[in-house]
Scaffold this motif. Structure first.
Motif, mmCIF file in Angstrom:
data_model
loop_
_atom_site.group_PDB
_atom_site.id
_atom_site.type_symbol
_atom_site.label_atom_id
_atom_site.label_comp_id
_atom_site.label_asym_id
_atom_site.label_seq_id
_atom_site.Cartn_x
_atom_site.Cartn_y
_atom_site.Cartn_z
ATOM 1 N N HIS A 73 -6.754 1.506 4.453
ATOM 2 C CA HIS A 73 -5.989 2.073 5.567
ATOM 3 C C HIS A 73 -6.880 2.206 6.794
ATOM 4 C CE1 HIS A 73 -1.893 3.141 4.293
ATOM 5 N NE2 HIS A 73 -2.397 3.166 3.086
ATOM 6 N N ARG A 77 0.811 -1.216 0.000
ATOM 7 C CA ARG A 77 0.000 0.000 0.000
ATOM 8 C C ARG A 77 0.847 1.270 0.000
ATOM 9 N NH1 ARG A 77 -3.802 -1.773 5.067
ATOM 10 N NH2 ARG A 77 -4.381 -3.862 4.311
ATOM 11 N N ASP A 78 1.950 1.252 0.734
ATOM 12 C CA ASP A 78 2.768 2.449 0.849
ATOM 13 C C ASP A 78 3.353 2.854 -0.500
ATOM 14 O OD1 ASP A 78 2.232 2.628 3.536
ATOM 15 O OD2 ASP A 78 4.038 1.544 4.146
ATOM 16 N N ASN A 99 -3.140 8.137 7.911
ATOM 17 C CA ASN A 99 -1.958 8.245 7.074
ATOM 18 C C ASN A 99 -1.887 9.681 6.559
ATOM 19 O OD1 ASN A 99 -0.391 8.326 4.535
ATOM 20 N ND2 ASN A 99 -0.187 6.119 4.831
ATOM 21 N N LEU A 138 -7.360 2.682 -1.442
ATOM 22 C CA LEU A 138 -6.358 2.993 -0.422
ATOM 23 C C LEU A 138 -7.017 3.553 0.835
ATOM 24 C CD1 LEU A 138 -3.500 4.466 -2.620
ATOM 25 C CD2 LEU A 138 -3.362 2.413 -1.201
#
Length: 384
Positions: free
Chosen positions: A366, A331-332, A370, A362
């Motif tokens: 999450h 994901r990052d 973030n 995303l």
């Protein structure tokens, strides 16, 4: 967390409007119930290939499922449509220098992915080019008309305004036939794009194949290479969407062969041909074919600033890299790549269905705050 935009969110809305259960739609579309559930809830990104399958199962077109993007200036859209309607009613012919200035300005803004700037200037460009061509009847002036309408198609396709896109390619084809073989090939490429944008991938491949046969007989070697490269790249994208590996490999090999005839990438009034642009299409198709590692490994060459590619090619490549990272559960890095797409072409990223879908997923995935994602969501006017 508020509702976020994205094509996957439209699947549930359209399904419910038709009184279909998830099980019924999955059965109709021949997709797994698990995949459909994850797409609707934002746990999996909806690809355009799967989107086309779901759209057909619900009796809608791909562009309807993806959703239409709002124009920066609705008045300009109406003005542009009215100008296109007057294709055979020319006004006063402007001097060639004025046409060249208008075309150069629009092409530069297209390359920079300045969608609002392109829309603002397109009505004047279309009016000027078609008025001059009707008065002079010279092939080079009809080539300018074809280029103007190619940009109309491009802008319409970015927003999924498919009625306008269809009208644009019809006018483009007429102008191209009065111009020359390169313009005809580009018009066929854009016509195949309307099939791509509505999910008729097989129809688009038929358009490409017919145009390739014609382009192969172009006498000028350089124009032949430009035409074939542009057409095979469109064919590569279409084949990738239906995961036809044999057809994709055929177009990939042909595109790579023609790309070898260019020392550097060239621009045809906003359309890139050459080795770097070919690589961006290879990356995109690798993602469509689920060759995620290959796409990630090839991507640096496609987005290298030294390539000279415009923002219109750089931004979608970052989006495709983000798709690959997300499919590999990173994901990052997916978020990093999506941010790169926004940095390269913010106006395009705002309306592009892939960007919208990546952001939706995303946000859904999450479960903690973030800061980078929050900033991006704020830029996209999406609540978290």
């Amino acid at each position: 967390m508020s509702e976020t935009p994205g094509p996957g969110a439209n699947v549930a809305r359209l399904r419910k409007a038709r009184g279909l259960s998830q099980t019924a739609l999955a059965r109709r579309a021949d997709v797994s119930l698990s995949l459909l559930t994850k797409i609707e809830t934002g746990q999996r990104a909806l690809t355009q290939g799967t989107a086309a399958t779901l759209a057909r199962a619900m009796g809608v077109t791909l562009d309807e499922l993806l959703g239409v993007a709002r124009a920066a200036d609705e008045t300009r859209v109406r003005e542009l449509t009215a100008t296109i309607r007057r294709f055979d009613i020319p006004g006063e012919a402007p001097p060639v220098q004025e046409v060249a200035r208008l075309l150069g300005d629009v092409v530069a803004r297209r390359s920079a992915a300045d969608l609002a700037g392109v829309l603002d200037r397109l009505p004047a460009l279309v009016a000027a080019t078609q008025s001059r061509a009707h008065h002079t009847e010279r092939p080079e002036d009809w080539a300018a008309v074809a280029s103007a309408y190619s940009t109309v198609y491009w802008l319409a396709a970015r927003h999924r305004w498919m009625t306008l896109a269809d009208l644009a390619v019809m006018r483009q084809r007429v102008a191209a036939e009065l111009s020359g073989p390169l313009a005809v090939a580009i018009a066929a490429r854009d016509e195949a794009g309307t099939f791509l944008n509505t999910g008729d991938f097989d129809g688009g491949l038929t358009v490409v194949d017919r145009a390739v046969v014609a382009a192969a007989s172009i006498r000028d070697e350089h124009e032949r290479a430009q035409s074939l490269n542009a057409l095979h790249l469109r064919g590569l994208t279409l084949a990738g969407r239906i995961k036809d590996r044999r057809e994709a490999e055929r177009h990939r090999a042909a595109a790579l062969r023609t790309a070898e005839q260019f020392d550097v990438d060239e621009d045809i009034d906003g359309i890139s041909v050459g080795p770097a642009n070919t690589l961006t299409h290879v990356v995109a198709t690798d993602v469509d074919m689920e060759n995620y590692r290959a796409a990630i490994d090839a991507a640096p060459g496609a987005v290298d600033p030294a390539s000279g590619l415009p923002a219109t090619r750089i931004a979608p490549t970052h989006m495709n890299v983000a798709r690959a990272h997300l499919a590999l559960h990173d994901r990052d890095r997916a978020l990093d790549s999506l941010q790169d797409a926004w940095a390269a072409a913010p106006q395009m990223a705002r309306v592009h269905p892939t960007s919208q879908e990546l952001l939706r997923v995303l946000i859904s995935l999450h479960r903690y705050s973030n800061p980078a994602l929050t900033r991006l969501a704020r830029r996209a006017d999406v609540g978290m």
